[in-house]
Write an enzyme that holds these catalytic residues in place. Structure first.
Site, PDB file in Angstrom:
ATOM      1  N   SER A   1       4.848  41.807  -0.980  1.00 48.34           N
ATOM      2  CA  SER A   1       3.791  42.814  -0.913  1.00 48.34           C
ATOM      3  C   SER A   1       2.717  42.591  -1.967  1.00 48.34           C
ATOM      4  CB  SER A   1       4.401  44.213  -1.050  1.00 48.34           C
ATOM      5  OG  SER A   1       5.165  44.288  -2.242  1.00 48.34           O
TER       6      SER A   1
ATOM      7  N   HIS B   1      -1.165  27.938 -18.050  1.00 42.90           N
ATOM      8  CA  HIS B   1      -2.401  28.575 -18.515  1.00 42.90           C
ATOM      9  C   HIS B   1      -2.504  28.336 -20.014  1.00 42.90           C
ATOM     10  CE1 HIS B   1      -5.582  31.433 -19.202  1.00 42.90           C
ATOM     11  NE2 HIS B   1      -5.683  31.647 -17.901  1.00 42.90           N
TER      12      HIS B   1
ATOM     13  N   GLU C   1     -15.440  30.863 -15.278  1.00 41.73           N
ATOM     14  CA  GLU C   1     -14.193  30.397 -15.906  1.00 41.73           C
ATOM     15  C   GLU C   1     -14.176  28.874 -15.934  1.00 41.73           C
ATOM     16  OE1 GLU C   1     -11.046  32.284 -13.687  1.00 41.73           O
ATOM     17  OE2 GLU C   1     -11.529  34.252 -14.496  1.00 41.73           O
TER      18      GLU C   1
ATOM     19  N   ALA D   1      -3.260  39.832 -12.161  1.00 37.77           N
ATOM     20  CA  ALA D   1      -4.446  38.948 -12.182  1.00 37.77           C
ATOM     21  C   ALA D   1      -5.564  39.624 -12.953  1.00 37.77           C
ATOM     22  CB  ALA D   1      -4.872  38.625 -10.763  1.00 37.77           C
ATOM     23  N   GLN D   2      -6.153  38.869 -13.846  1.00 37.61           N
ATOM     24  CA  GLN D   2      -7.182  39.463 -14.703  1.00 37.61           C
ATOM     25  C   GLN D   2      -8.573  39.010 -14.300  1.00 37.61           C
ATOM     26  OE1 GLN D   2      -6.365  38.599 -18.829  1.00 37.61           O
ATOM     27  NE2 GLN D   2      -4.469  39.784 -18.853  1.00 37.61           N
TER      28      GLN D   2
ATOM     29  N   SER E   1      -6.960  31.216  -6.391  1.00 33.31           N
ATOM     30  CA  SER E   1      -5.699  31.502  -5.690  1.00 33.31           C
ATOM     31  C   SER E   1      -5.723  32.837  -4.970  1.00 33.31           C
ATOM     32  CB  SER E   1      -4.506  31.435  -6.638  1.00 33.31           C
ATOM     33  OG  SER E   1      -4.727  32.270  -7.726  1.00 33.31           O
TER      34      SER E   1
ATOM     35  N   ARG F   1      -8.230  23.697 -16.747  1.00 36.15           N
ATOM     36  CA  ARG F   1      -7.014  24.184 -17.391  1.00 36.15           C
ATOM     37  C   ARG F   1      -6.029  23.111 -17.820  1.00 36.15           C
ATOM     38  NH1 ARG F   1      -5.446  29.415 -14.016  1.00 36.15           N
ATOM     39  NH2 ARG F   1      -7.370  30.323 -14.775  1.00 36.15           N
TER      40      ARG F   1
ATOM     41  N   ARG G   1      -5.202  23.628  -9.678  1.00 35.31           N
ATOM     42  CA  ARG G   1      -6.004  24.710  -9.084  1.00 35.31           C
ATOM     43  C   ARG G   1      -7.179  25.086  -9.978  1.00 35.31           C
ATOM     44  NH1 ARG G   1      -5.791  30.568  -9.756  1.00 35.31           N
ATOM     45  NH2 ARG G   1      -4.291  30.127 -11.402  1.00 35.31           N
TER      46      ARG G   1
ATOM     47  N   HIS H   1       2.130  29.233 -15.305  1.00 37.69           N
ATOM     48  CA  HIS H   1       1.252  30.269 -14.768  1.00 37.69           C
ATOM     49  C   HIS H   1       1.159  30.268 -13.250  1.00 37.69           C
ATOM     50  CE1 HIS H   1      -2.177  32.973 -14.764  1.00 37.69           C
ATOM     51  NE2 HIS H   1      -2.927  32.093 -14.141  1.00 37.69           N
TER      52      HIS H   1
HETATM   53  P1  FAD Z   1       2.656  38.004  -5.465  1.00 31.64           P
HETATM   54  O1  FAD Z   1       1.524  38.888  -5.774  1.00 31.64           O
HETATM   55  O2  FAD Z   1       3.378  37.393  -6.625  1.00 31.64           O
HETATM   56  O3  FAD Z   1       3.678  38.852  -4.615  1.00 31.64           O
HETATM   57  C1  FAD Z   1       4.928  38.318  -4.255  1.00 31.64           C
HETATM   58  C2  FAD Z   1       5.682  39.386  -3.499  1.00 31.64           C
HETATM   59  O4  FAD Z   1       6.835  38.836  -2.904  1.00 31.64           O
HETATM   60  C3  FAD Z   1       6.171  40.533  -4.375  1.00 31.64           C
HETATM   61  O5  FAD Z   1       5.939  41.719  -3.676  1.00 31.64           O
HETATM   62  C4  FAD Z   1       7.671  40.276  -4.488  1.00 31.64           C
HETATM   63  O6  FAD Z   1       8.436  41.441  -4.686  1.00 31.64           O
HETATM   64  C5  FAD Z   1       7.953  39.681  -3.135  1.00 31.64           C
HETATM   65  N1  FAD Z   1       9.158  38.849  -3.069  1.00 31.64           N
HETATM   66  C6  FAD Z   1       9.400  37.682  -3.699  1.00 31.64           C
HETATM   67  N2  FAD Z   1      10.612  37.215  -3.354  1.00 31.64           N
HETATM   68  C7  FAD Z   1      11.141  38.104  -2.488  1.00 31.64           C
HETATM   69  C8  FAD Z   1      12.364  38.188  -1.790  1.00 31.64           C
HETATM   70  N3  FAD Z   1      13.332  37.261  -1.924  1.00 31.64           N
HETATM   71  N4  FAD Z   1      12.586  39.238  -0.978  1.00 31.64           N
HETATM   72  C9  FAD Z   1      11.645  40.225  -0.853  1.00 31.64           C
HETATM   73  N5  FAD Z   1      10.462  40.197  -1.497  1.00 31.64           N
HETATM   74  C10 FAD Z   1      10.219  39.149  -2.298  1.00 31.64           C
HETATM   75  N6  FAD Z   1      -5.393  34.125  -9.506  1.00 31.64           N
HETATM   76  C11 FAD Z   1      -6.714  34.262  -9.288  1.00 31.64           C
HETATM   77  O7  FAD Z   1      -7.246  33.782  -8.280  1.00 31.64           O
HETATM   78  N7  FAD Z   1      -7.473  34.946 -10.179  1.00 31.64           N
HETATM   79  C12 FAD Z   1      -6.959  35.503 -11.303  1.00 31.64           C
HETATM   80  O8  FAD Z   1      -7.679  36.133 -12.078  1.00 31.64           O
HETATM   81  C13 FAD Z   1      -5.585  35.344 -11.567  1.00 31.64           C
HETATM   82  N8  FAD Z   1      -5.041  35.845 -12.704  1.00 31.64           N
HETATM   83  C14 FAD Z   1      -3.688  35.765 -12.866  1.00 31.64           C
HETATM   84  C15 FAD Z   1      -3.106  36.352 -13.989  1.00 31.64           C
HETATM   85  C16 FAD Z   1      -1.738  36.342 -14.154  1.00 31.64           C
HETATM   86  C17 FAD Z   1      -1.125  36.985 -15.370  1.00 31.64           C
HETATM   87  C18 FAD Z   1      -0.920  35.694 -13.190  1.00 31.64           C
HETATM   88  C19 FAD Z   1       0.566  35.658 -13.353  1.00 31.64           C
HETATM   89  C20 FAD Z   1      -1.496  35.085 -12.091  1.00 31.64           C
HETATM   90  C21 FAD Z   1      -2.870  35.104 -11.926  1.00 31.64           C
HETATM   91  N9  FAD Z   1      -3.473  34.521 -10.812  1.00 31.64           N
HETATM   92  C22 FAD Z   1      -4.815  34.653 -10.607  1.00 31.64           C
HETATM   93  C23 FAD Z   1      -2.661  33.966  -9.734  1.00 31.64           C
HETATM   94  C24 FAD Z   1      -2.548  35.021  -8.618  1.00 31.64           C
HETATM   95  O9  FAD Z   1      -2.433  36.304  -9.209  1.00 31.64           O
HETATM   96  C25 FAD Z   1      -1.359  34.793  -7.738  1.00 31.64           C
HETATM   97  O10 FAD Z   1      -1.318  33.466  -7.308  1.00 31.64           O
HETATM   98  C26 FAD Z   1      -1.434  35.699  -6.508  1.00 31.64           C
HETATM   99  O11 FAD Z   1      -1.567  37.039  -6.900  1.00 31.64           O
HETATM  100  C27 FAD Z   1      -0.173  35.541  -5.683  1.00 31.64           C
HETATM  101  O12 FAD Z   1      -0.194  36.493  -4.655  1.00 31.64           O
HETATM  102  P2  FAD Z   1       0.977  36.480  -3.611  1.00 31.64           P
HETATM  103  O13 FAD Z   1       0.686  37.561  -2.649  1.00 31.64           O
HETATM  104  O14 FAD Z   1       1.180  35.114  -3.105  1.00 31.64           O
HETATM  105  O15 FAD Z   1       2.288  36.823  -4.484  1.00 31.64           O
HETATM  106  C1  SIN Z   2      -7.455  34.072 -15.838  1.00 39.45           C
HETATM  107  O1  SIN Z   2      -7.957  35.187 -15.736  1.00 39.45           O
HETATM  108  O2  SIN Z   2      -7.644  33.296 -16.773  1.00 39.45           O
HETATM  109  C2  SIN Z   2      -6.556  33.634 -14.758  1.00 39.45           C
HETATM  110  C3  SIN Z   2      -7.362  33.186 -13.634  1.00 39.45           C
HETATM  111  C4  SIN Z   2      -6.516  32.427 -12.681  1.00 39.45           C
HETATM  112  O3  SIN Z   2      -5.331  32.184 -12.922  1.00 39.45           O
HETATM  113  O4  SIN Z   2      -7.069  32.028 -11.666  1.00 39.45           O
END
Ligand code: FAD
Ligand code: SIN
Length: 528
Positions: A12, A242, A114, A45-46, A390, A289, A385, A350
């Site tokens: 989610s 990161h 960035e 995500a920031q 992402s 990065r 990346r 990261h």
């Molecule tokens: P997620 O948002 O990680 O969601 C995964 C979901 O899967 C969760 O709901 C979890 O509960 C569920 N799940 C996992 N395994 C299971 C299971 N076995 N059964 C049931 N549910 C499960 N990217 C950018 O482009 N810009 C940014 O500014 C940026 N900043 C970031 C900052 C931080 C601190 C981090 C950690 C990442 C950042 N990223 C950023 C990367 C980006 O946030 C992620 O790649 C992106 O949000 C991933 O989205 P997603 O929907 O794939 O997974």
């Molecule tokens: C950040 O805000 O520096 C993270 C951005 C990203 O992971 O894409």
């Protein structure tokens, strides 16, 4: 219990939720998520989401920056498609109720810059963009009558012909997905979810490493499930570190100091307060990065320091506090006033660039199984990346996968295999009372990966990691085979599978490219 749906979604975050909203008008949708719905990388995500919004920028420039960061191995067609679709997908996010900051005139979006970006093109919501995206999408999903969102449901395995008693190998041509088995974490019962289409949106696997910015739920579950189901995985050697997580050793996950702060003028400094990036790259603190993380790693190794600094004092006080309120407040909590003090930082795992191989429609190698978001590997990122690409990839591929899945569901007729899918068999298993076996093994694994499969690698380090992992693998499989399932045990097993894939693919990559950097490949010649 057995459930039957048209569209099953595991996860989610941004990928799972935005896909759900697209498919919801066409059938019954069920989202399984292993923790609270909002917990995932998305909400942390920031920086923001990259897109070309105005004429001062161009698709060609964003494409170029993405290809350069990817170090020559991105899929160009994927890059072009993703970047050209970006503005449309951003407009949809806004329609779902997500707010991005406007500039001072109030007429245009305020754009950040960035590392690796040649233009200001990052839409953001202060320094907590992900939390705003997650809020907006969750609200929209919760108010949709066709979507059921089930928390604390841990998907264990994809159901395929293997569960009908057939032998499935990676050479089996038509592996099919019929849904998933999921552990209800409140009742400890394993339920059977049968679905016409399944989307894995399970996020990343940062917890393979001891220091990571990713939340505790990021344990590579989707990748491990596809590996066990004999599906195709790609590019797992490209773990992105990161450069700037807050150095606060006891804290998990490591708190991120967004790259947008360097975009606003913050500068990397060594322990003596001296700039050092000029030794590594003309783009200084805003180099891509992989280069910045390696430079910091090298400076830390040379000086023996356990952290370096990010100096944001040159950014005006109002811009610093107004633009980065979350970071300002967080640092104050640990006694740092970032308008006066330098911020102690160190790199942290990261983002996983590799994962479940998918085509441009988000289809995996397994029929009826899609993947989107961080668990997938589309070809957009190549070897590394580009920042803020992402969240963008997740919405673009959630859209493409949704369009394909809608057609599939409309044309689906034969559910015959469903009645042959057995329920989960837990006969003869005992509850493992020794939690220490799991927690200690996880720590060992994370240290092995950090020390031997980290920012800088070598043949010897990879071999050592592989041998240590083998022992951990055997011990954990033995525990798994005689224990009642628990979430920590399943996660440990998945982390081991992801580590195995990372090491294997790192060993096979005989050239330094992108995030894969080995001391034994320094001349960059291809070795046998
Ligand atoms: P997620 O948002 O990680 O969601 C995964 C979901 O899967 C969760 O709901 C979890 O509960 C569920 N799940 C996992 N395994 C299971 C299971 N076995 N059964 C049931 N549910 C499960 N990217 C950018 O482009 N810009 C940014 O500014 C940026 N900043 C970031 C900052 C931080 C601190 C981090 C950690 C990442 C950042 N990223 C950023 C990367 C980006 O946030 C992620 O790649 C992106 O949000 C991933 O989205 P997603 O929907 O794939 O997974
Ligand atoms: C950040 O805000 O520096 C993270 C951005 C990203 O992971 O894409």
């Amino acid at each position: 219990m057995r459930y039957e749906v048209d569209f099953l979604i595991v996860g989610s975050g941004i990928a799972g939720l935005s896909y759900a909203l697209k498919v919801a008008p066409y059938g019954k949708v069920c989202i399984l998520t292993k923790g609270e719905a909002s917990e995932g990388s998305t909400r942390y995500a920031q920086g923001g989401i990259a897109a070309v919004m105005y004429d001062s920028d161009s698709f060609d420039k964003h494409i170029h920056d993405t290809l350069v960061a990817g170090d020559g191995i991105c899929d160009r067609e994927v890059v072009e498609m993703t970047i050209r679709e970006a503005p449309e997908r951003i407009r949809e996010l806004i329609k779902y109720g997500v707010n991005f900051d406007l500039d001072q005139t109030g007429g245009r979006y305020d754009l950040h810059r960035e590392g690796g970006h040649s233009e200001f093109r990052i839409l953001h919501h202060k320094d907590n963009t992900g939390a705003e995206i997650e809020r907006g999408l969750l609200e929209a999903v919760r108010s949709h009558p066709n979507i059921e969102l089930k928390e604390r449901q841990f998907a264990i395995d994809i159901i395929t012909q293997h569960h009908l008693g057939q032998r499935v190998t990676k050479h089996t041509p038509d592996i099919e997905c019929y849904g998933v088995y999921a552990l209800d974490c409140d009742t400890n019962r394993v339920d059977t979810y049968l679905a016409r289409t399944t989307l894995l949106a399970t996020g990343g696997m940062g917890n393979v490493y001891s220091t990571t910015t990713t939340p505790l739920i990021s344990t590579g579950d989707g990748v491990a499930m596809v590996h066990r189901a004999r599906g195709v995985l790609k590019d797992m050697e490209f773990m992105q570190f990161h450069p700037t997580s807050l150095y606060n050793p006891a804290e998990k996950p490591a708190f991120l100091i967004t790259e947008a702060m360097r975009g606003a003028g913050a500068i990397l400094k060594d322990t003596k307060g001296r700039e050092f990036m000029q030794k590594y790259d003309p783009r200084l603190s805003l180099a891509p990065r992989d280069i910045v993380a390696r430079a910091i790693d090298n400076e830390m190794k040379l000086s023996g320091a356990d952290h370096l600094y990010l100096d944001a004092r040159g950014i005006g006080r109002d811009e610093l506090i107004g633009g980065f309120p979350t970071i300002y407040a967080k640092c104050l909590e640990i006694g740092l006033n970032i308008t006066k003090d330098m911020i102690p930082i160190r790199p942290a795992a990261h983002y996983q660039c590799g994962g479940i191989a998918v085509n441009m429609q988000g289809e995996s190698s397994i029929h009826n199984l899609y993947a989107a978001g961080e668990c997938s590997c589309t070809g957009l990122h190549g070897g590394n990346r580009l920042a803020s690409n992402s969240l963008l990839e997740a919405v673009v591929y959630a859209h493409n996968a949704a369009m394909n899945a809608i057609t599939r569901v409309k044309n689906a007729s034969n559910n015959e295999p469903w009645c042959r899918v057995p329920d989960w068999n837990a006969d003869g298993l005992v509850l493992n009372e020794e939690q220490i076996l799991i927690t200690q093994t996880k720590k060992e694994l994370q240290e092995i990966m950090w020390n031997y499969v980290g920012i800088v690698r070598s043949d010897l380090r990879l071999r050592r990691a592989f041998d240590r992992l083998n022992l951990i693998y055997r011990e954990t499989e033995d525990l798994y085979n005689r224990s009642v399932l628990t979430e920590p045990l399943c996660e440990l097993r998945n982390l081991i599978a992801c580590s195995y894939l990372t090491i294997k693919m790192a060993m096979a990559r005989r050239k330094n490219v992108g995030l894969h950097y080995s001391l034994d490949l320094l001349d960059n010649s291809v070795k046998a």
